[in-house]
Scaffold this active site. Sequence first.
Site, short mmCIF file in Angstrom:
data_model
loop_
_atom_site.label_atom_id
_atom_site.label_comp_id
_atom_site.label_asym_id
_atom_site.label_seq_id
_atom_site.Cartn_x
_atom_site.Cartn_y
_atom_site.Cartn_z
N ASP A 178 0.83 -1.20 0.00
CA ASP A 178 0.00 0.00 0.00
C ASP A 178 0.87 1.25 0.00
O ASP A 178 0.57 2.23 -0.68
CB ASP A 178 -0.92 0.01 1.21
CG ASP A 178 -1.89 -1.17 1.22
OD1 ASP A 178 -2.69 -1.28 0.27
OD2 ASP A 178 -1.82 -1.98 2.15
N CYS A 179 1.95 1.22 0.78
CA CYS A 179 2.88 2.35 0.82
C CYS A 179 3.51 2.56 -0.55
O CYS A 179 3.61 3.70 -1.03
CB CYS A 179 3.95 2.10 1.88
SG CYS A 179 5.15 3.43 2.05
#
Length: 465
Positions: free
Chosen positions: A257-258
């Site tokens: 997600d990062c």
Amino acid sequence: MNGTTGTSPLVVVGDTLLDRDLVGTAERLAPDAPVPVLDDCSEHVRPGGAALAACLAARAGRAVTLVTALGTDPASLRVRGLLEAVMTVVALPLDGELPEKTRVLAGGRPMVRLDRGTGRAAAATDTARRAVSRAAALLVADYARGTADALRDELASRARRATLVWDPHPRGGPPVPGARLVTPTGAEARRFLGHDTEGGAELRATARMAEELVVRWRAAGVAVTLGPRGALLSNGDSPLLVPAAARYDGDACGAGDCFAATAAGLLGDGALPAEAVQGAVAAATRYVAEGGPRTAVREDVPEAPADAGDERDDGVRLARRVRAAGGTVVAAGGCFDLLHAGHVSMLQQARGIGDCLIVCLNSDASVRRRKGPGRPINPLADRIRVLRALQCVDAVVAFDEDTPENLVARLRPHVWVKGGDYSVEQMPEAAQLASWGGQAVLLPYVDGRSSTLLATRAAAARRPS
């Protein structure tokens, strides 16, 4: 993003989860069954799925709008409370209860995961359609719970005019045609294509899969994330491997997600795909180093301090986090006016010493006092941007004094590094480091490289013969 603050707004479209970690120690078995007993258990709750990606983008300083399905069940209400303090939430109706994912961890290692809730996005709304149709930069975090499907027509239309990054899920649908970047993991890429190639030929197989996915998805590029090894970017032709500057054994939950949130933000800022992937690899690596999901989102969101935008405090906070996690903080100082191979070699060596590298950079006035009129050749903003582009650099902090002693006192690094023609005795920071048990060290430049020499050669080349 190597310490940078995002500027362009980002719209995140996708499925939200409620993530819960039960953390403790397991040093004994239950008397009634041969199962571990979790002692000193504490609970940590955070938004998950697309909401985690949105939170990470907001934490980087971006204005974020999250388009997601939320209901009135307790999990939805708890997540909404965490989100609305830091971003704009556009809620689609949720059919059922919000999915929850609970991990039980002992000694930092997951022991078991418990899933509940089967809620899915029920339908799109006009407000959600408008948010998508007006977005200049979009991230679709598809966790196969229906949000991307409900807005698929709007996303397909917007992909032709906006920057769209798609983070896929094997149970979800394919990305819409025209995505600027699609970010599957290596395992997801294999499942999408039905491949099972691993082992020594894995990198070559990954390149072939990425090339095939570019064609299949009609995407401008595919970046296959490879965990601690970085990512492989393909536009259907020559692949580019972007390795991580360091490897960490920390909790990697949410690193994807990062990566996707960072890549989408950088592309929205105008970065080239290769630059965006490099920044995303660096951000995901730093995310794991700093504790991963444990530090990604706080349930009690504090007010930002008055000087929260001061990049100096970003470096100080990074140093504090790494020290708190038991890591080694390395700092290096210099003017770095014309970045050359000697600088890069020294900084790469410095990063290998510890768990983060913070560069203390002389301001323009400081360089002028040290180097004389005509210097620096490159202004401070350009020097910061170039240094932050290096994967080995985790943060860059400028100082105005002739020497960085005041800044070093705030950072309190374990190791202070200088390169070039110095001796430890000539370094005013050496005694300072020793006062808290740190060490000043010298690392060699590559012979024959210096900013002054490069400037002299450039000036000579411009003179008429």
